[in-house]
Design a protein around this motif. Structure first.
Motif, mmCIF file in Angstrom:
data_model
loop_
_atom_site.group_PDB
_atom_site.id
_atom_site.type_symbol
_atom_site.label_atom_id
_atom_site.label_comp_id
_atom_site.label_asym_id
_atom_site.label_seq_id
_atom_site.Cartn_x
_atom_site.Cartn_y
_atom_site.Cartn_z
ATOM 1 N N ILE A 1 0.921 -1.208 -0.257
ATOM 2 C CA ILE A 1 -0.071 0.090 -0.045
ATOM 3 C C ILE A 1 1.046 1.220 0.239
ATOM 4 N N VAL A 2 0.992 2.059 -0.723
ATOM 5 C CA VAL A 2 1.368 3.482 -1.156
ATOM 6 C C VAL A 2 0.038 4.627 -0.606
ATOM 7 N N GLY A 3 0.820 5.232 -0.425
ATOM 8 C CA GLY A 3 0.288 6.453 0.396
ATOM 9 C C GLY A 3 0.374 7.821 -1.063
ATOM 10 N N THR A 4 -0.369 8.296 -1.729
ATOM 11 C CA THR A 4 -0.426 8.992 -2.979
ATOM 12 C C THR A 4 -0.945 10.553 -2.401
ATOM 13 N N ASP A 5 -1.166 11.386 -3.146
ATOM 14 C CA ASP A 5 -1.259 12.654 -3.027
ATOM 15 C C ASP A 5 -2.834 12.971 -2.966
ATOM 16 N N GLY A 6 -3.586 11.482 -3.426
ATOM 17 C CA GLY A 6 -4.930 11.875 -3.456
ATOM 18 C C GLY A 6 -5.556 11.178 -2.868
ATOM 19 N N GLY A 7 -5.048 9.651 -2.201
ATOM 20 C CA GLY A 7 -5.297 8.690 -1.257
ATOM 21 C C GLY A 7 -4.090 7.779 -0.955
ATOM 22 N N LEU A 8 -4.620 6.592 -1.585
ATOM 23 C CA LEU A 8 -4.081 5.083 -1.042
ATOM 24 C C LEU A 8 -4.044 3.848 -2.032
ATOM 25 N N ARG A 9 -2.941 3.642 -2.799
ATOM 26 C CA ARG A 9 -3.214 2.926 -4.174
ATOM 27 C C ARG A 9 -2.491 1.395 -3.528
ATOM 28 N N CYS B 1 -1.447 4.419 6.528
ATOM 29 C CA CYS B 1 -1.588 5.732 5.360
ATOM 30 C C CYS B 1 -2.703 6.286 6.191
ATOM 31 N N LEU B 2 -3.835 5.616 6.804
ATOM 32 C CA LEU B 2 -5.300 6.981 6.959
ATOM 33 C C LEU B 2 -5.600 7.234 7.683
ATOM 34 N N ARG B 3 -4.528 7.558 9.284
ATOM 35 C CA ARG B 3 -3.977 7.443 9.760
ATOM 36 C C ARG B 3 -3.572 9.393 9.846
ATOM 37 N N ALA B 4 -2.519 9.034 9.041
ATOM 38 C CA ALA B 4 -1.459 9.932 8.707
ATOM 39 C C ALA B 4 -2.260 11.029 7.357
ATOM 40 N N ARG B 5 -3.172 10.836 7.121
ATOM 41 C CA ARG B 5 -3.734 11.948 6.314
ATOM 42 C C ARG B 5 -4.853 12.790 6.574
ATOM 43 N N ALA B 6 -4.608 14.005 6.220
ATOM 44 C CA ALA B 6 -5.494 15.214 7.265
ATOM 45 C C ALA B 6 -6.971 14.567 7.309
ATOM 46 N N SER C 1 -10.778 15.185 4.041
ATOM 47 C CA SER C 1 -10.108 14.923 3.524
ATOM 48 C C SER C 1 -10.870 13.774 2.165
ATOM 49 N N LEU C 2 -10.876 13.755 0.942
ATOM 50 C CA LEU C 2 -11.466 13.032 0.769
ATOM 51 C C LEU C 2 -9.939 11.913 0.332
ATOM 52 N N THR C 3 -10.429 11.155 -0.115
ATOM 53 C CA THR C 3 -8.974 9.617 0.039
ATOM 54 C C THR C 3 -9.879 8.383 -0.906
#
Length: 97
Positions: free
Chosen positions: A2-10, A30-35, A38-40
């Motif tokens: 799983i890789v975090g991207t600008d818009g979400g996760l891949r 990865c989800l906990r690291a997002r603002a 926001s839309l993920t």
């Protein structure tokens, strides 16, 4: 995996029981690291294999996203994932983009 991207996760690993524990932890991290608020986007284009654990993983990630105030949207879901979600009666819970 799983890789975090600008818009979400891949996700690029098979979403099967053998990988479920590590995928769950990586996705939650990865989800906990997002603002918050926001839309993920969860991109599943590279997922080649799924089993019933994939449905559980997505539902768990949806709970984590909700706890963080994130809107999770799924793009490029494998047909087999949609079929399993329909079989289990949870297809309407998947936030498909």
């Amino acid at each position: 995996m799983i890789v975090g991207t600008d818009g979400g996760l891949r996700v690029s690993a098979p979403m099967v029981i053998a990988n479920a524990r590590s995928l769950l932890a990586a996705g939650r991290s990865c989800l906990r690291a997002r603002a918050a608020a926001s839309l993920t986007v969860l991109d599943l284009a590279e997922v080649g294999e799924v089993d019933s654990s994939a449905v559980s993983l997505i539902l768990a990630w949806l709970r984590t996203a909700g706890e963080r105030g994130l809107q999770l949207r799924i793009i490029n879901p494998p047909a087999s994932l949609l079929s399993l979600a329909s079989l289990y009666g949870v297809a309407e819970l998947l936030p498909l983009a």
